[in-house]
Design an enzyme around this catalytic site. Structure first.
Site, PDB file in Angstrom:
ATOM      1  N   HIS A   1      14.395  25.645 -22.572  1.00 50.12           N
ATOM      2  CA  HIS A   1      15.205  24.866 -23.167  1.00 50.12           C
ATOM      3  C   HIS A   1      16.520  25.674 -23.075  1.00 50.12           C
ATOM      4  O   HIS A   1      16.673  26.390 -24.110  1.00 50.12           O
ATOM      5  CB  HIS A   1      14.970  24.305 -24.647  1.00 50.12           C
ATOM      6  CG  HIS A   1      13.683  23.566 -24.679  1.00 50.12           C
ATOM      7  ND1 HIS A   1      12.499  24.203 -24.573  1.00 50.12           N
ATOM      8  CD2 HIS A   1      13.802  22.244 -25.111  1.00 50.12           C
ATOM      9  CE1 HIS A   1      11.576  23.308 -24.641  1.00 50.12           C
ATOM     10  NE2 HIS A   1      12.353  21.975 -24.958  1.00 50.12           N
TER      11      HIS A   1
ATOM     12  N   HIS B   1      18.452  19.711 -21.984  1.00 47.93           N
ATOM     13  CA  HIS B   1      17.435  19.918 -23.017  1.00 47.93           C
ATOM     14  C   HIS B   1      16.390  20.875 -22.486  1.00 47.93           C
ATOM     15  O   HIS B   1      16.185  22.035 -22.911  1.00 47.93           O
ATOM     16  CB  HIS B   1      17.103  18.638 -23.887  1.00 47.93           C
ATOM     17  CG  HIS B   1      16.143  18.822 -25.062  1.00 47.93           C
ATOM     18  ND1 HIS B   1      16.412  19.211 -26.165  1.00 47.93           N
ATOM     19  CD2 HIS B   1      14.838  19.158 -24.559  1.00 47.93           C
ATOM     20  CE1 HIS B   1      15.114  19.481 -26.771  1.00 47.93           C
ATOM     21  NE2 HIS B   1      14.176  19.521 -26.084  1.00 47.93           N
TER      22      HIS B   1
ATOM     23  N   GLU C   1       3.820  17.537 -50.665  1.00 49.13           N
ATOM     24  CA  GLU C   1       3.010  18.586 -50.191  1.00 49.13           C
ATOM     25  C   GLU C   1       3.272  19.374 -49.115  1.00 49.13           C
ATOM     26  O   GLU C   1       2.677  20.504 -48.873  1.00 49.13           O
ATOM     27  CB  GLU C   1       1.542  17.426 -49.800  1.00 49.13           C
ATOM     28  CG  GLU C   1       1.111  16.830 -51.187  1.00 49.13           C
ATOM     29  CD  GLU C   1       1.773  15.885 -51.504  1.00 49.13           C
ATOM     30  OE1 GLU C   1       2.529  15.205 -50.769  1.00 49.13           O
ATOM     31  OE2 GLU C   1       1.391  15.079 -52.581  1.00 49.13           O
TER      32      GLU C   1
ATOM     33  N   HIS D   1      -8.362   8.340 -52.287  1.00 51.86           N
ATOM     34  CA  HIS D   1      -8.327   9.565 -52.776  1.00 51.86           C
ATOM     35  C   HIS D   1      -9.452  10.460 -52.543  1.00 51.86           C
ATOM     36  O   HIS D   1      -9.656  11.687 -53.043  1.00 51.86           O
ATOM     37  CB  HIS D   1      -8.021   9.553 -54.382  1.00 51.86           C
ATOM     38  CG  HIS D   1      -6.638   9.324 -54.703  1.00 51.86           C
ATOM     39  ND1 HIS D   1      -5.944   8.104 -54.050  1.00 51.86           N
ATOM     40  CD2 HIS D   1      -5.887   9.573 -55.675  1.00 51.86           C
ATOM     41  CE1 HIS D   1      -4.691   7.944 -54.751  1.00 51.86           C
ATOM     42  NE2 HIS D   1      -4.569   8.874 -55.667  1.00 51.86           N
TER      43      HIS D   1
END
Ligand code: TPP
Length: 663
Positions: free
Chosen positions: A29, A260, A409, A471
Site C-alpha cells: 500500500h 491504496h 470486551e 450466555h
C-alpha cells in the site's frame, strides 16, 4: 536550502522508499506513506523521543502505526533513522518470505515495531493500554524514570471499526493526556470515498468522548508541529484530524482508491519523481537527506544517557525493582509462595467455584507480584478479578491496580495487549467465556505476538444455569484452543487453578485464557504435589484398581463427574482411571512417551466436557465416547441442565457399559 525544502526532501525520502518497495514487491500500500509522510517527518524530527541505537529504551516515546497496511511508512522511518534491524536490503525485500518487513508490521520482527497491526483499529485500541501503562509505571517509579508519550497514526478504517469506540471512550474516561492520535483524514478507503459508508463527524465524536480534537492541514509542517505541541500540554487525550491526500504526488492516482492497495506502476512513479523533483534511483537516498535522518535517529542519545544516569542514581531498591519488572521476570519468591498456597489448599480442601479459586489464587499472587493489573468488562463481582490489593485506577490516581474497563470486551483485550507490550506490567481482565467472541481478535493477536496477556473467562459452561444459551459457551473452548500459541486452561479445582495461574504468569511468550466455573467444585487434588501437575497439560488424577479397562478424560467441572463415573464403573468391576486435562496445548508439548503413557491403552476411552467434541478425538480417538454438548444449551437450573444434556456420572457409566456389552 530552506527549512521547508529540507522538510519536503526528508518526507519525500519516505515517499520514494515506500513507492519503490511496493513496486518491487509488486504488492502493498503506497498511498498512506505518501499521504502521511509530512506528519511522520514532523513527529520524528521534532518531537519523538527515541534513540535508534537503543530501541528498547524503556522511556522512549511509542509510535504505533495503527493503519498497518501503510507498513512501508514505518519501515522507511526505521531505516532512515538508523535502526540496526532495518537495513536497505530489508526494504528491498518488503513482503518477501523471511524478511523483517512483513506485509503488515509484526511485533518482534524488528525493533521499533511496538505492536502488530493490520487488523484495523487494533493499534489504536492497544495504544490505550500503552498510554495507561505509562501512567501506571509513572505512578510507581516517578517522572525521572517514566515520562513518555504514545503517538498513533490511524486511518479511516481504524476509526470505523467498532473497537475504536471502546478504545477512545476508555481513553477519554481515563484522561490519558499523553496519548496523541493522528487521523489520516484522506476520505478514501478501499471501495472508494469514505462517504460511501460513513459520514461521522469524527472530531465531534472524539470530543464527545472527552478528547481534544481539531482539524489541521496534514501536509503543513507548521500546522502539524503546532497541533502536536498543543496536544503535549493538554489535560486530555488528543486527536488531530489531518487532512491529507492518499498517494500524494502520484499524477493520476493521488486522492483515489487506486493509490491504496497495489503498486502505482512505472509510469505513475516516474510522474511522482517529476512532481517531487526527485532524481535518485529506487532505494537510494541522497547523502545529505540520509545524514539528516540519521542525525534524527541519534537525537535522543543525550536524553537516553541522562535517563540512564537517573536510573543509575536511583534508590537501589527502586532501581532493582524497575529493572526486574521490565525484564518480565517474576519476584524470586514467587514459586515458593505458590507452593505454600497449594499445600494449604490440599489440606483445607475448599469446595468453591473455580472463579472463586481464581480470586483466592489472585489474592496470593497480587500480594507477591506488584506488577499485576487486574480488570473486568463490568463483571467484576462475577469474574472475581478484584482482590484486596487492587484498588481502582482513576484519572486522579494511576497508582492503583484495577481497571473498570466498562462493557468493552474487545477494547479491554486490546488494552491488555497494550499494557503488556508497554513493559513492566502483567495485565489480566475478565468477562464471561461466551463473550470471548467479543474479545477474540485481540486475543488472537496476543498469540501471534507471543505476549503474556491473561484472559479470565468465567461462567464457562451450561453450569452457569438460568442465563441460558445466549450466555452458555459451547464451542468457545474449542474455538480458543484453535488459536496457535494460546494456552486455554480449564482447571478442575482450587489446586489446579493455582497451578494454571502460576503457568500463565510464567509464560512470557504465550497468552493464557483461564476458563472458570460459576458453580462450586470439590477439591480433587487432595494430596499435595510440589510439582505443578497442570504444567503437563494432562495427568492421571485417579488410577484404576487394576489394568484399566476404561480411561476417562475430563476438564474443569466435569472432572468431578468423571470421578463419579469411575466410582460406578469400579463398583461394577471395570477398572477405570481418570485423567484431568487442564490444558490441551501443554499436553501436546509433552514427550511422546509421556503422552502415550497418559493416554494409556484402555479399551474404552471417554471424554467428558460440557462443550462440543471438536478437539477431543486426538485423545479418545474417533471411536471414543464423548459426553458433552451437541448443540446450544438451555435456560434452567444447573441441577436440571446437566441431566437434561446427559452430562452425568451415571450417563457416562451407562455409555461405557453399553459399549462393554457390545451395544
Ligand atoms: C479489521 C480489518 N478489516 C478489513 C481490513 C482490510 N483493509 C485494509 S486497509 C482497508 C481500508 C482502510 O481504509 P483507510 O483506513 O482509509 O486507509 P487508506 O485507504 O486511507 O490508506 C481495509 C478495509 C483490515 N486490514 N482489517
Amino acid at each position: 536550502m530552506t527549512a521547508r525544502e529540507q522538510h519536503d526532501r526528508m518526507a519525500n525520502a519516505i515517499r520514494f522508499l515506500s513507492m519503490d518497495a511496493v513496486e518491487k514487491a509488486n504488492s502493498g500500500h503506497p498511498g498512506l506513506p505518501m499521504g502521511c509522510a509530512d506528519i511522520a517527518t514532523v513527529l520524528f524530527s521534532r518531537f519523538l523521543k527515541f534513540d535508534a541505537k537503543a530501541p528498547h529504551w524503556a522511556d522512549r516515546d511509542r509510535f504505533i502505526l495503527s493503519a498497518g497496511h501503510g507498513s512501508m511508512l514505518l519501515y522507511s522511518l526505521l531505516y532512515l533513522t538508523g535502526y540496526e534491524d532495518m537495513t536497505i536490503d530489508q526494504i528491498k525485500n518488503f513482503r518477501q518470505l523471511g524478511s523483517k518487513t512483513a506485509g503488515h508490521p509484526e511485533y518482534g520482527h524488528a525493533a521499533g515495531i511496538e505492536t502488530t497491526t493490520g487488523p484495523l483499529g487494533q493499534g489504536l485500541a492497544n495504544s490505550v493500554g500503552f498510554a495507561l501503562g505509562e501512567r501506571i509505571m509513572n505512578a510507581a517509579f516517578g517522572n525521572d524514570l517514566v515520562n513518555h508519550y504514545t503517538y498513533v497514526l490511524a486511518g479511516d478504517g481504524c476509526l470505523m471499526e467498532g473497537v475504536s469506540h471502546e478504545a477512545i471512550a476508555l481513553a477519554g474516561h481515563l484522561k490519558l493526556n499523553k496519548l496523541i492520535v493522528f487521523w489520516d483524514n484522506n476520505n478514501i478507503s478501499i471501495d472508494g470515498p469514505v462517504s460511501l459508508a460513513d459520514n461521522t463527524d469524527q472530531v465531534a465524536r472524539f470530543q464527545a468522548c472527552g478528547w481534544n480534537a481539531s482539524h489541521i492541514d496534514g501536509t503543513d509542517p507548521e500546522a502539524i508541529a503546532y497541533a502536536i505541541e498543543a496536544a503535549r500540554h493538554s489535560d486530555k487525550p488528543t486527536m488531530i484530524a489531518c487532512k491529507t491526500t492518499i498517494g500524494f504526488g502520484a499524477p493520476t492516482k493521488a486522492g483515489t482508491n487506486k493509490a491504496h492497495g497495489s503498486p502505482l506502476g512505472a509510469e505513475e512513479i516516474a510522474g511522482a519523481r517529476k512532481f517531487f523533483n526527485w532524481d535518485s534511483p529506487p532505494f537510494e537516498i541522497p547523502a545529505d537527506i540520509l545524514d539528516a535522518w540519521r542525525a534524527i535517529g541519534k537525537g535522543g542519545v543525550k536524553a537516553r544517557a541522562d535517563w540512564e544516569g537517573r536510573l543509575a542514581n536511583a534508590e537501589p531498591k527502586l532501581k532493582a525493582e524497575f529493572e526486574r519488572r521490565l525484564s518480565g521476570k517474576l519476584p524470586s519468591n514467587f514459586d515458593a509462595v505458590i507452593a505454600d498456597y497449594k499445600k494449604k489448599l490440599s489440606t483445607d480442601k475448599p469446595k468453591v467455584a473455580t472463579r472463586k479459586s481464581s480470586e483466592m489464587a489472585l489474592e496470593v499472587i497480587n500480594g507477591a507480584v506488584p506488577e499485576t493489573i487486574g480488570g473486568s468488562a463490568d463483571l467484576t463481582g462475577s469474574n472475581n478479578t478484584k482482590t484486596s490489593q487492587t484498588k481502582n485506577i482513576t484519572p486522579d490516581d494511576y497508582g492503583q491496580r484495577y481497571v473498570h474497563y466498562g462493557i468493552r470486551e474487545h477494547g479491554m483485550a486490546a488494552a491488555i495487549n497494550g499494557l503488556t507490550l508497554h513493559g513492566g506490567l502483567i495485565a489480566y481482565g475478565g468477562t464471561f467465556l461466551c463473550f470471548s467472541d467479543y474479545a477474540r481478535p485481540s486475543m488472537r493477536l496476543a498469540s501471534l505476538m507471543g505476549i503474556r496477556s491473561i484472559f479470565v473467562m468465567t461462567h464457562d459452561s451450561i453450569g452457569l444455569g438460568e442465563d441460558g444459551p445466549t450466555h452458555q459457551p459451547v464451542e468457545h473452548l474449542a474455538a480458543l484452543r484453535a488459536i496457535p500459541n494460546h494456552n486455554v486452561f480449564r482447571p478442575a479445582d482450587a489446586v489446579e487453578t493455582a497451578e494454571c495461574w502460576q503457568i500463565a504468569l510464567e509464560s512470557e511468550k504465550t497468552p493464557s485464557t483461564l476458563a472458570l466455573t460459576r458453580q462450586n467444585l470439590p477439591t480433587v487434588r487432595t494430596e499435595h504435589s510440589a510439582k505443578n501437575l497442570s504444567s503437563q497439560g494432562a495427568y492421571e488424577l485417579a488410577a484404576a484398581s487394576g489394568e484399566a479397562a476404561v480411561t476417562i478424560f475430563a476438564t474443569g467441572s466435569e472432572v468431578e463427574i468423571a470421578l463419579g463415573a469411575r466410582d460406578l464403573l469400579e463398583k461394577h468391576g471395570h477398572p477405570t482411571r481418570v485423567v484431568s486435562v487442564p490444558c490441551f496445548e501443554l499436553f501436546d508439548q509433552q514427550s511422546e512417551d509421556y503422552r502415550k503413557k497418559t493416554i494409556g491403552n484402555a479399551k474404552i476411552k471417554v471424554a467428558i466436557e460440557a462443550g462440543i467434541r471438536q478437539g477431543w478425538d486426538h485423545l479418545i480417538g474417533t471411536d471414543g465416547i464423548f459426553i458433552g454438548m451437541h448443540g446450544f444449551g438451555a435456560s434452567g437450573t444447573i441441577e436440571q441442565l446437566y441431566p437434561h444434556f446427559g452430562i452425568t456420572a451415571d450417563a457416562a457409566a451407562k455409555a461405557v457399559e453399553a459399549r462393554l456389552h457390545g451395544k
